[in-house]
Design a protein around this motif. Sequence first.
Motif, short mmCIF file in Angstrom:
data_model
loop_
_atom_site.label_atom_id
_atom_site.label_comp_id
_atom_site.label_asym_id
_atom_site.label_seq_id
_atom_site.Cartn_x
_atom_site.Cartn_y
_atom_site.Cartn_z
N ARG A 2 19.09 -27.87 19.88
CA ARG A 2 17.97 -27.55 19.00
C ARG A 2 16.98 -28.71 18.94
NH1 ARG A 2 16.46 -29.39 14.43
NH2 ARG A 2 18.35 -30.61 14.25
N VAL A 8 15.39 -24.86 10.55
CA VAL A 8 16.86 -24.85 10.48
C VAL A 8 17.27 -24.21 9.16
CG1 VAL A 8 18.93 -26.30 10.29
CG2 VAL A 8 17.11 -26.94 11.89
N ASP A 287 9.49 -16.58 11.86
CA ASP A 287 10.79 -17.15 11.54
C ASP A 287 11.43 -16.50 10.32
OD1 ASP A 287 10.55 -19.34 13.54
OD2 ASP A 287 8.86 -19.90 12.26
N ARG A 375 14.53 -17.86 16.06
CA ARG A 375 14.10 -19.24 16.28
C ARG A 375 14.68 -20.19 15.24
NH1 ARG A 375 7.64 -18.78 17.22
NH2 ARG A 375 7.73 -18.77 14.95
N TYR A 377 17.46 -22.11 13.66
CA TYR A 377 18.78 -22.59 14.07
C TYR A 377 19.73 -22.54 12.88
CZ TYR A 377 22.30 -25.73 16.02
OH TYR A 377 23.47 -26.30 16.47
N ARG A 378 20.89 -21.88 13.08
CA ARG A 378 21.91 -21.80 12.02
C ARG A 378 22.87 -22.98 12.18
NH1 ARG A 378 18.51 -17.39 12.76
NH2 ARG A 378 19.11 -15.64 11.45
N ARG A 379 22.96 -23.78 11.14
CA ARG A 379 23.88 -24.93 11.17
C ARG A 379 24.84 -24.82 9.99
NH1 ARG A 379 20.87 -30.06 10.20
NH2 ARG A 379 20.42 -30.12 12.44
#
Length: 381
Positions: A2, A8, A287, A375, A377-379
Motif C-alpha cells: 500500500r 486506509v 473511496d 482503493r 486499504y483494510r488494515r
Amino acid sequence: MRPDRMPVVEIDRAALIANWRMLDSRNSGAKTGAAVKANGYGLGAVEVATALFEAGCRDFFVAWAEEGAALRGTLDRLQADASNASADPRIFVLQGLEPATVPLYLARNLIPVLSTPDDIAVWQAGLRATTRKAPAAVQFETGMNRLGLTSKDARLAADLAASGELELCLVMSHLASADEPTSQSAEQLERFRALAGLFPSVPRSLANSAGVFLGPDYAFDLTRPGIALYGGEAGPGSSEAIRAVARLTASVLQVRIAKAGEAVGYGAAARLDRDTRIATVGIGYADGYHRAASGAGVGMRQLRPGAEAILAGRRVPVLGRVSMDLTLLDVSGLPEDAVRPGARAEFFGPDMPIDAVAQAAGTIAYELLTALGPRVYRRWV
C-alpha cells in the motif's frame, strides 16, 4: 504494497470482539449470532467471522449463497482447529434461494431462510432431487412489509414442519424500528410470538442490534446483531456501550492559502469570506466518502452543515464539494506547523464518531461502512 498516501481503514479487532461480547452479555438466555453480509459491512467478512468465531460466535448471517460459500471453508478450518467441541458454525442465507443454487447450499452446508411459498417449494424440490435432508429457517412478515411469510403461508409451513416434510432449525422475523421510540416493535413482537407459536419446538430469533437493547422479551433463542458489532449506534442508550471499530484516514497531499473572495472546488461552491488555509486530502466519493458530506454545493447543505474530520487532534470542516478522489479541509484554525503533506486526517473513527459523520451526510453508518471502496486499504490492528 500500500502506498503511504492512499486512504486506509484501520479495523480494531479487539473492539469488534468486545462489542460482540457486550451484546452477548445483555441477554444471557439467548445465543448471539452476527450479521457478516456485505463483506462484513465493508470490513472483510472472512476476517470479521474469524475474530467473532474466536470470541464464541457460531451463527453467521449473509444475504447471498455466494457470500456464505466464501465463508464456509474458513469457518470449517477454525472449527477443526478449535480445542473445544463446541457446536459447528452455521451460516444462514437471508434472501431465499432459486433452483440453480440448491446444490451450492447443500455442498457448502448453508441454511436458506425461506420467506415465500416459492422458496419452500424450491427447497423441497431440490432436496427430493438429491435425496438429501437438510435444515432450513423460515422468516415471517410481522410489519416491515419486506420479506417474510404471511400468517396464512406460515400455517402451511407449520403443517409441513409437523409432518416432517420440512426440517426447520430457526423461525425468525426482522424489527423495522427498534432504534426509534415507536410502538411498532411491540406490535411486531406480538405478531412474531403468535406465528412462532405455530412451531413450538423450533428456536426463535427476532432481535437485530437495536433489538438487543430492547431487553430479554425480544431476545428469544438467538439474536443477530449487525451494525453494533462494527461500532455504529443501535438506538437510545447504545452509544456508551459500543466501541468504535473502524478508523478511516487519508493523507494530506498539499497545503495552500486561498485569498478572501476566491472560490474553492467544483462549481465554485464555496466562496471564501477570509484568507483560508486549505489541506487537500487524498480521499473522495470513489473511496466511499460521500459527496453528500460536502461543506457546500449539494442540496442538503441548506439543511445542515457539512462533515468534519480530525487533523492534528482538532476538528476541521470539509470545505466545498467532495470530489471523486479529493476532499478539502479548512485548517485555518490549526497552528501552521501542525499540518504538512503526509499528515493523516481521520474521517471517522474513535475521535470522529461514524454516526456523526453519517448524520452530516444525511445517511447512516451502515452506508458509510459498506460503501468503502476497493482503493481503501483494510488494515487489521
